[in-house]
Design a protein around this motif. Sequence first.
Motif, PDB file in Angstrom:
ATOM      1  N   MET A   1       2.027 -12.827   1.473  1.00  0.00           N
ATOM      2  CA  MET A   1       2.521 -12.916   2.817  1.00  0.00           C
ATOM      3  C   MET A   1       2.386 -11.566   3.500  1.00  0.00           C
ATOM      4  O   MET A   1       2.618 -10.534   2.891  1.00  0.00           O
ATOM      5  N   SER A   2       2.020 -11.583   4.739  1.00  0.00           N
ATOM      6  CA  SER A   2       1.857 -10.360   5.508  1.00  0.00           C
ATOM      7  C   SER A   2       3.198  -9.702   5.775  1.00  0.00           C
ATOM      8  O   SER A   2       4.158 -10.357   6.151  1.00  0.00           O
ATOM      9  N   SER A   3       3.214  -8.380   5.584  1.00  0.00           N
ATOM     10  CA  SER A   3       4.437  -7.621   5.813  1.00  0.00           C
ATOM     11  C   SER A   3       4.080  -6.147   5.908  1.00  0.00           C
ATOM     12  O   SER A   3       3.187  -5.678   5.198  1.00  0.00           O
ATOM     13  N   ALA A   4       4.792  -5.418   6.748  1.00  0.00           N
ATOM     14  CA  ALA A   4       4.563  -3.974   6.848  1.00  0.00           C
ATOM     15  C   ALA A   4       4.863  -3.280   5.531  1.00  0.00           C
ATOM     16  O   ALA A   4       4.365  -2.189   5.264  1.00  0.00           O
ATOM     17  N   ALA A   5       5.651  -3.911   4.668  1.00  0.00           N
ATOM     18  CA  ALA A   5       6.012  -3.322   3.380  1.00  0.00           C
ATOM     19  C   ALA A   5       4.901  -3.457   2.331  1.00  0.00           C
ATOM     20  O   ALA A   5       4.957  -2.807   1.294  1.00  0.00           O
ATOM     21  N   VAL A   6       3.902  -4.289   2.611  1.00  0.00           N
ATOM     22  CA  VAL A   6       2.815  -4.513   1.656  1.00  0.00           C
ATOM     23  C   VAL A   6       1.583  -3.719   2.092  1.00  0.00           C
ATOM     24  O   VAL A   6       1.020  -3.968   3.155  1.00  0.00           O
ATOM     25  N   THR A   7       1.161  -2.765   1.265  1.00  0.00           N
ATOM     26  CA  THR A   7      -0.028  -1.968   1.546  1.00  0.00           C
ATOM     27  C   THR A   7      -1.267  -2.755   1.123  1.00  0.00           C
ATOM     28  O   THR A   7      -1.326  -3.279   0.009  1.00  0.00           O
ATOM     29  N   VAL A   8      -2.254  -2.838   2.015  1.00  0.00           N
ATOM     30  CA  VAL A   8      -3.509  -3.533   1.733  1.00  0.00           C
ATOM     31  C   VAL A   8      -4.645  -2.532   1.911  1.00  0.00           C
ATOM     32  O   VAL A   8      -4.712  -1.838   2.928  1.00  0.00           O
ATOM     33  N   GLN A   9      -5.541  -2.449   0.915  1.00  0.00           N
ATOM     34  CA  GLN A   9      -6.602  -1.453   0.933  1.00  0.00           C
ATOM     35  C   GLN A   9      -7.961  -2.112   0.694  1.00  0.00           C
ATOM     36  O   GLN A   9      -8.135  -2.883  -0.243  1.00  0.00           O
ATOM     37  N   ALA A  10      -8.925  -1.784   1.568  1.00  0.00           N
ATOM     38  CA  ALA A  10     -10.287  -2.290   1.416  1.00  0.00           C
ATOM     39  C   ALA A  10     -10.946  -1.643   0.204  1.00  0.00           C
ATOM     40  O   ALA A  10     -10.773  -0.445  -0.038  1.00  0.00           O
ATOM     41  N   THR A  11     -11.696  -2.448  -0.560  1.00  0.00           N
ATOM     42  CA  THR A  11     -12.361  -1.927  -1.757  1.00  0.00           C
ATOM     43  C   THR A  11     -13.872  -2.054  -1.703  1.00  0.00           C
ATOM     44  O   THR A  11     -14.567  -1.418  -2.493  1.00  0.00           O
ATOM     45  N   GLY A  12     -14.400  -2.850  -0.796  1.00  0.00           N
ATOM     46  CA  GLY A  12     -15.849  -2.985  -0.706  1.00  0.00           C
ATOM     47  C   GLY A  12     -16.268  -4.025   0.306  1.00  0.00           C
ATOM     48  O   GLY A  12     -15.464  -4.858   0.734  1.00  0.00           O
ATOM     49  N   VAL A  13     -17.546  -3.975   0.675  1.00  0.00           N
ATOM     50  CA  VAL A  13     -18.148  -4.961   1.566  1.00  0.00           C
ATOM     51  C   VAL A  13     -19.424  -5.450   0.907  1.00  0.00           C
ATOM     52  O   VAL A  13     -20.219  -4.654   0.408  1.00  0.00           O
TER      53      VAL A  13
END
Length: 79
Positions: A1-13
């Motif tokens: 679930m989306s939340s400001a408390a959850v960090t999301v980091q891109a790892t590749g394209v």
Amino acid sequence: MSSAAVTVQATGVVRLSDGAVLPVEDSGHANPGQAFRYDPQLQGYIFNLCLKGFLPGAYRINFVAAGDPTQHSAASAVR
């Protein structure tokens, strides 16, 4: 679930037509450390991906969320 408390980091394209792995570069330094930004109005995440050198076609951006060992992805297209 989306939340400001959850960090999301891109790892590749990945370019889906040939499996080419492309660099994850943000546009205008909007995403330091390849981290997505949480937008409370959107109730979701934003990543300004630099498309310089991308050919038209379908792509997949891979990412991880803090506390979740599973790599996730989202599909997108460049025209």
